[in-house]
Design a protein around this motif. Structure first.
Motif, short mmCIF file in Angstrom:
data_model
loop_
_atom_site.label_atom_id
_atom_site.label_comp_id
_atom_site.label_asym_id
_atom_site.label_seq_id
_atom_site.Cartn_x
_atom_site.Cartn_y
_atom_site.Cartn_z
N THR A 109 11.29 1.76 0.53
CA THR A 109 11.44 2.62 0.11
C THR A 109 12.90 2.65 -0.73
O THR A 109 13.47 2.53 -0.74
CB THR A 109 11.57 4.15 1.44
OG1 THR A 109 10.44 4.40 2.66
CG2 THR A 109 11.90 5.10 0.36
N VAL A 110 12.32 3.30 -2.17
CA VAL A 110 13.07 3.03 -2.82
C VAL A 110 13.37 4.52 -4.06
O VAL A 110 12.63 4.99 -3.83
CB VAL A 110 12.45 1.77 -4.11
CG1 VAL A 110 13.37 2.11 -5.25
CG2 VAL A 110 12.37 0.78 -3.73
N SER A 111 14.43 4.72 -3.84
CA SER A 111 15.60 6.10 -4.04
C SER A 111 15.30 6.19 -5.86
O SER A 111 16.16 5.92 -5.99
CB SER A 111 15.77 7.12 -3.31
OG SER A 111 16.88 6.10 -3.14
N SER A 112 14.76 7.11 -6.32
CA SER A 112 15.73 6.89 -7.52
C SER A 112 16.65 8.19 -7.81
O SER A 112 17.08 8.88 -7.08
CB SER A 112 14.44 8.20 -8.00
OG SER A 112 14.17 9.52 -7.87
N GLU A 123 8.04 3.50 -8.35
CA GLU A 123 7.27 3.30 -8.19
C GLU A 123 6.91 2.19 -6.78
O GLU A 123 5.14 1.78 -6.66
CB GLU A 123 6.50 2.86 -8.92
CG GLU A 123 6.72 1.87 -10.20
CD GLU A 123 7.81 2.43 -11.05
OE1 GLU A 123 8.59 3.60 -11.20
OE2 GLU A 123 7.87 2.82 -12.42
N ASP A 124 7.67 1.44 -6.57
CA ASP A 124 7.66 0.03 -5.66
C ASP A 124 7.74 0.63 -3.67
O ASP A 124 7.33 -0.44 -3.01
CB ASP A 124 9.11 -0.83 -5.91
CG ASP A 124 8.63 -2.00 -7.22
OD1 ASP A 124 9.58 -2.05 -8.24
OD2 ASP A 124 7.57 -2.01 -7.36
N THR A 125 7.65 2.11 -4.03
CA THR A 125 7.36 2.22 -2.58
C THR A 125 6.51 2.06 -1.57
O THR A 125 5.35 2.35 -2.28
CB THR A 125 7.99 3.79 -2.47
OG1 THR A 125 9.34 3.94 -2.98
CG2 THR A 125 8.34 4.31 -1.35
N ALA A 126 6.13 1.68 -0.81
CA ALA A 126 4.95 1.38 -0.28
C ALA A 126 5.18 0.21 1.21
O ALA A 126 6.93 0.22 1.48
CB ALA A 126 3.96 -0.14 -1.33
N GLN A 149 0.73 -1.27 -0.17
CA GLN A 149 0.75 0.12 0.03
C GLN A 149 0.99 0.94 -0.33
O GLN A 149 1.58 1.35 1.22
CB GLN A 149 -0.86 -0.01 1.14
CG GLN A 149 -2.11 1.39 1.36
CD GLN A 149 -2.71 0.91 2.52
OE1 GLN A 149 -2.81 0.10 3.08
NE2 GLN A 149 -4.08 1.77 1.41
N ALA A 150 0.74 2.07 -1.22
CA ALA A 150 1.18 3.02 -1.02
C ALA A 150 0.08 4.64 -0.65
O ALA A 150 -1.27 4.13 -0.48
CB ALA A 150 1.77 3.44 -2.76
N PRO A 151 1.02 5.69 0.16
CA PRO A 151 0.57 6.25 0.38
C PRO A 151 -0.90 6.59 -0.47
O PRO A 151 -0.88 7.05 -2.09
CB PRO A 151 0.87 7.97 0.50
CG PRO A 151 3.09 7.12 0.75
CD PRO A 151 2.50 5.60 -0.08
N GLY A 152 -1.68 6.67 -0.19
CA GLY A 152 -2.92 7.81 -0.86
C GLY A 152 -4.00 6.59 -2.12
O GLY A 152 -5.11 6.99 -3.02
N LYS A 153 -3.43 5.63 -1.65
CA LYS A 153 -3.30 4.01 -2.84
C LYS A 153 -4.62 3.30 -2.34
O LYS A 153 -3.80 2.89 -0.90
CB LYS A 153 -2.70 3.68 -3.38
CG LYS A 153 -1.58 5.09 -5.02
CD LYS A 153 -1.39 4.19 -5.42
CE LYS A 153 -0.52 5.55 -6.36
NZ LYS A 153 0.27 5.29 -7.33
#
Length: 125
Positions: free
Chosen positions: A122-125, A89-92, A39-43
């Motif tokens: 958390t995946v940083s770009s 986008e895998d951050t969750a 679950q990502a923030p707001g999703k």
């Protein structure tokens, strides 16, 4: 009744890897099908991967297919999620889930009746 505890989350750069673990209490782990959701923030919470009791069948969301691998070690009461080629986008928050029923579909939240507390990835770009 089963209790689930996730571990292995953290901060990683894009392209990196992490392995999540979920350890279950009790002596009947091999009678549960297991799943990972995130679950990502707001999703909404979404399906990531699932594995049948014996480990003979696995299922993946299209977004992670080819990058993530679910596996289980019934002797250790543990299910794993190996995550490679991570993207921002895998951050969750990643949740482990269990069900003692042999549902045809393991990709829906309603199939599971036990949930862990979650671990942050958390995946940083």
């Amino acid at each position: 009744q089963v209790q689930l505890v996730e571990s292995g989350g953290g901060l990683v750069q894009a392209g990196g890897s992490l392995r999540l673990s979920c350890t279950a209490s009790g002596r009947t782990f091999n009678s549960y099908a297991m799943g990972w959701f995130r679950q990502a923030p707001g999703k909404e919470r979404e399906f990531v991967a699932a594995i049948r009791r014996s480990g003979g069948s696995t299922y993946y969301a299209d977004s992670v297919k080819g990058r993530f691998t679910i596996s289980r070690d019934n002797a250790k009461n543990t299910v794993y999620l190996q995550m490679n080629s991570l993207k921002s986008e895998d951050t969750a928050v990643y949740y482990c889930a269990a069900t003692q029923f042999d549902w045809p579909a393991l990709s829906t939240r309603d199939s599971y009746n036990y949930w862990g507390q979650g671990t942050q990835v958390t995946v940083s770009s």
